[in-house]
Enzyme design. Structure first.
Site, PDB file in Angstrom:
ATOM      1  N   ASN A  24       2.501 -70.378  13.913  1.00  0.00           N
ATOM      2  CA  ASN A  24       1.330 -69.690  14.463  1.00  0.00           C
ATOM      3  C   ASN A  24       0.104 -70.597  14.488  1.00  0.00           C
ATOM      4  OD1 ASN A  24       2.559 -67.218  15.037  1.00  0.00           O
ATOM      5  ND2 ASN A  24       2.252 -66.458  12.956  1.00  0.00           N
ATOM      6  N   HIS A  70       0.054 -67.847  18.394  1.00  0.00           N
ATOM      7  CA  HIS A  70       0.811 -66.636  18.071  1.00  0.00           C
ATOM      8  C   HIS A  70       1.885 -66.311  19.110  1.00  0.00           C
ATOM      9  CE1 HIS A  70      -1.287 -65.236  14.472  1.00  0.00           C
ATOM     10  NE2 HIS A  70      -2.385 -65.757  15.015  1.00  0.00           N
ATOM     11  N   ASP A 111       5.739 -65.487  18.257  1.00  0.00           N
ATOM     12  CA  ASP A 111       6.561 -64.387  18.767  1.00  0.00           C
ATOM     13  C   ASP A 111       7.857 -64.912  19.374  1.00  0.00           C
ATOM     14  OD1 ASP A 111       4.651 -62.620  17.971  1.00  0.00           O
ATOM     15  OD2 ASP A 111       3.866 -62.206  19.981  1.00  0.00           O
ATOM     16  N   GLU A 131       7.657 -62.134   9.360  1.00  0.00           N
ATOM     17  CA  GLU A 131       8.814 -62.985   9.649  1.00  0.00           C
ATOM     18  C   GLU A 131       9.994 -62.696   8.729  1.00  0.00           C
ATOM     19  OE1 GLU A 131       6.343 -65.318   6.604  1.00  0.00           O
ATOM     20  OE2 GLU A 131       6.083 -63.786   8.150  1.00  0.00           O
TER      21      GLU A 131
END
Length: 348
Positions: free
Chosen positions: A228, A233, A237, A263
């Site tokens: 991230n 971000h 994802d 996660e």
């Protein structure tokens, strides 16, 4: 929102709205449902245009934005839609019960006519009384025709009610499934895990004999925060989706997979031996370790993906909280011992 909308039409709109919420990673809440329901209806072009713009820019619609759209275009009455669906369902059921009652009454009347006619025919000893016999048969014919008409009408009403209830059931099943699903990975979500893990422990304890081993596997992606921080971000994802795909490819029939949070993931499953458990977890670990992502517009820089695993074998009458704690402890040991590895929790 049109309060006179039919149950079948409402169910159809519900089935169309929920997949859109899932597609755009929006939780199935009354507010989200209200705006998507109106979107599908198409009666509010300004709402549709604003929602389209947000989806195009963000590929989703946050809860704050959804609340803004709701406050701007809709009213609190729209939140009563699920209550309306429930009331219509009960109304349909009451109508079916009423139709059954009416049909039974007519059936009883026809039965009475049959008995009366039989008695009347028995009393007609003279075969020359053909006028009375014909009159009796004529009345029976009329009663029979009327009964057939009632039966056909009742069959039609039942068919309509069945289709309406079937549509509603399918729509509500979709709604429940969406509510239990993590929209990013497609796995069950934390709320579903918290419910299922209790049943998982209870059912294993209630079995008459231990024919298999039950296990809770917890794993998380190593150094996920760095993805991230360094890639953004959206790349984070993407990592979650890639990992989810590999887990899905290796999932066995007895396994349920959950996104525990962030996660971190959980798997509950049954196996014949401890070696089978380790082999299953290791296949997933190895497949994840083959993954890597690159920065956008940078084909040379890539970052490998890996995950650490903690296994806790369930013993009869173990509390679910204890099982989760043991698996989490094993996961912690795997991370402290270098990551990208599997650790088994010792029995307490």
């Amino acid at each position: 929102m049109n309060q006179a909308v039919s149950l079948a039409h409402s169910a159809q709109c519900l089935k169309k709205a929920i997949p859109l919420m899932v597609k755009y990673r929006m939780p199935v809440t009354p507010i989200n449902y209200a705006i998507w329901y109106c979107y599908i209806q198409g009666n509010n072009p300004s709402l549709n245009a604003e929602l389209d713009q947000i989806i195009e820019q963000q590929q989703t619609c946050s809860q704050d934005k959804a609340k803004e759209i709701f406050d701007k275009h809709l009213t609190q009455d729209d939140l009563a839609f699920f209550q309306e669906m429930t009331e219509k369902f009960h109304t349909t059921m009451e109508q079916v019960q009423q139709d059954i009652s009416i049909t039974l009454d007519h059936s009883k009347s026809f039965t009475t006519s049959l008995v009366d006619s039989q008695n009347e025919l028995n009393m007609l000893a003279d075969v020359s009384s053909y006028n009375e016999i014909l009159g009796c048969v004529e009345r029976l014919t009329d009663e029979s025709i009327a009964m057939q008409d009632y039966a056909r009408e009742f069959q039609t009403k039942l068919a309509v009610a069945y289709n309406e209830i079937k549509d509603l059931k399918e729509a509500l099943n979709i709604s429940k499934e969406a509510a239990d699903t993590d929209t990013l990975t497609g796995f069950y979500n934390r709320g579903k895990f918290d419910t299922d893990i209790i049943d998982f422990c209870r059912q294993y304890s209630e079995q008459e004999q231990e024919s298999s081993l039950a296990v809770l596997i917890m794993f998380d992606i190593d150094h996920f925060k760095r993805f991230n921080d360094d890639f953004g971000h959206q790349k984070g994802d993407e990592v979650l989706k890639l990992v989810a795909k590999k887990v899905t490819e290796n999932t066995i029939d007895t396994a349920k997979v959950y996104r525990y949070g962030g996660e971190e993931f959980c798997i509950t499953a049954y196996f014949d031996t401890i070696n089978d458990i380790i082999a299953f977890a290791d296949r997933i670990r190895i497949d994840i370790a083959k993954l890597a992502i690159r920065k956008k517009h940078d084909v040379t820089t890539k970052r490998a993906i890996s995950a650490s695993f903690g296994l806790a074998i369930l013993r009869p009458f173990t509390n679910s909280a204890v099982l989760v704690e043991r698996a989490d402890r094993a996961l912690y040991i795997a991370k402290t011992h270098g990551r990208n590895r599997i650790e088994i929790a010792p029995d307490i």
